[in-house]
Design an enzyme around this catalytic site. Structure first.
Site, PDB file in Angstrom:
ATOM      1  N   ASP A 228      45.492  44.027  45.646  1.00 16.71           N
ATOM      2  CA  ASP A 228      44.339  44.937  45.582  1.00 16.71           C
ATOM      3  C   ASP A 228      43.140  44.224  44.974  1.00 16.71           C
ATOM      4  O   ASP A 228      43.295  43.267  44.209  1.00 16.71           O
ATOM      5  CB  ASP A 228      44.657  46.140  44.674  1.00 16.71           C
ATOM      6  CG  ASP A 228      45.846  46.937  45.165  1.00 16.71           C
ATOM      7  OD1 ASP A 228      46.111  46.903  46.374  1.00 16.71           O
ATOM      8  OD2 ASP A 228      46.493  47.579  44.320  1.00 16.71           O
TER       9      ASP A 228
HETATM   10  N1  URA Z   1      51.223  46.577  44.093  1.00 20.85           N
HETATM   11  C1  URA Z   1      50.044  47.166  43.850  1.00 20.85           C
HETATM   12  O1  URA Z   1      49.996  48.359  43.523  1.00 20.85           O
HETATM   13  N2  URA Z   1      48.934  46.452  43.976  1.00 20.85           N
HETATM   14  C2  URA Z   1      48.925  45.143  44.295  1.00 20.85           C
HETATM   15  O2  URA Z   1      47.853  44.523  44.383  1.00 20.85           O
HETATM   16  C3  URA Z   1      50.160  44.529  44.541  1.00 20.85           C
HETATM   17  C4  URA Z   1      51.306  45.277  44.433  1.00 20.85           C
END
Ligand code: URA
Length: 266
Positions: free
Chosen positions: A105
């Site tokens: 993310d």
């Molecule tokens: N899980 C998440 O919630 N975000 C990420 O960036 C990677 C795994």
């Protein structure tokens, strides 16, 4: 042999297969000058001229492999129509058309691999390979013992139960805790959603390892090429049963890989 357009694009290193599908759907891919938006379209690559945004597919370029320590505030995509900073902005000297292996993310930091090797990427991301990813999450409130057990055993998300995870409470202070969690699935925002399912809010998230590779010696915002040993290890995890030595012109550095990937079934 005729093959699906998205497979040809992925093999040429243009994008992961999933992102190649998005390029096709967006009308950015043309075959002999005609835009193709149908995802099932099959072509004989040798007989047609395929272009992306008007540019022909790159000649088969040497494969390159990088490990990046992604900071927060960079999106994990090769292109962004809205002009936001992407992880590729952190590797400006790389001329090959690399793309991220999977996703983090925007506000997640940590280990991200980038390559132009579509075959290895697809292997590493295939659910059947169960490649481990370890995260450290700062969460609020401190999870109960029961919440940690639920995370370990699997929680119900809107897209189904999660597979068993390895979970460890690292520390707690007041109403906050640091929890290490290792999963092998790669669903969208999975770790944040898993904690939400047990009543915890993720305040910060960092991926500290992927497939046994770690961030050791790679400060935030920097990257390094993979070593030959790391590449051989990844090829094995991606399901290539007879790992081949890297091609002579693969641009990777030498060095020993000391990491080990903890496999779930051992
Ligand atoms: N899980 C998440 O919630 N975000 C990420 O960036 C990677 C795994």
């Amino acid at each position: 042999m005729k093959e699906r357009l998205q497979k040809i694009l992925a093999q040429a290193g243009v994008a992961s297969r999933r992102n190649a599908e998005k390029l096709i759907a967006a009308g950015r891919v043309a075959v002999d000058g005609k835009a193709i938006t149908e995802l099932g379209a099959k072509v004989e690559a040798a007989d047609v001229r395929i272009t992306v945004d008007g540019k022909p597919l790159p000649a088969q370029e040497a494969h390159v492999y990088f490990l990046l320590n992604k900071p927060k505030g960079y999106i994990t995509t090769a292109h962004d129509d809205r002009g936001r900073r992407t992880v590729l902005d952190l590797l400006p000297e790389v001329k090959e058309r690399i793309y991220p292996v999977g996703r983090l993310d925007n506000n997640t930091e940590g280990l991200l691999l980038l390559t132009n090797d579509g075959v290895l990427t697809n292997g590493l991301l295939h659910p059947k390979q169960e490649v481990d990813k370890t995260y450290v999450a700062r969460v609020q409130p401190v999870p109960t013992e029961q919440a940690l057990v639920r995370l370990t055993e699997g929680v119900k998300l809107e897209d189904g139960m999660t597979a068993p995870a390895l979970v460890r409470l690292l520390s707690s202070d007041g109403d906050e805790a640091r929890v290490e969690i290792t999963i092998h699935e790669g669903r969208n925002r999975q770790v944040r959603r898993m904690f939400a399912a047990v009543g915890c809010d993720v305040k910060a998230l960092k991926r500290k390892s992927f497939a046994g590779l770690t961030l050791a010696g790679v400060p935030r915002g920097t990257h390094r090429p993979l070593t030959q040993a790391e590449l051989a290890h990844l090829r094995e995890l991606a399901g290539f049963s007879n790992p081949q030595p890297p091609s002579r012109d693969a641009k990777i550095s030498s060095g020993d890989f000391a990491g080990t990937a903890k496999r779930w079934k051992e």
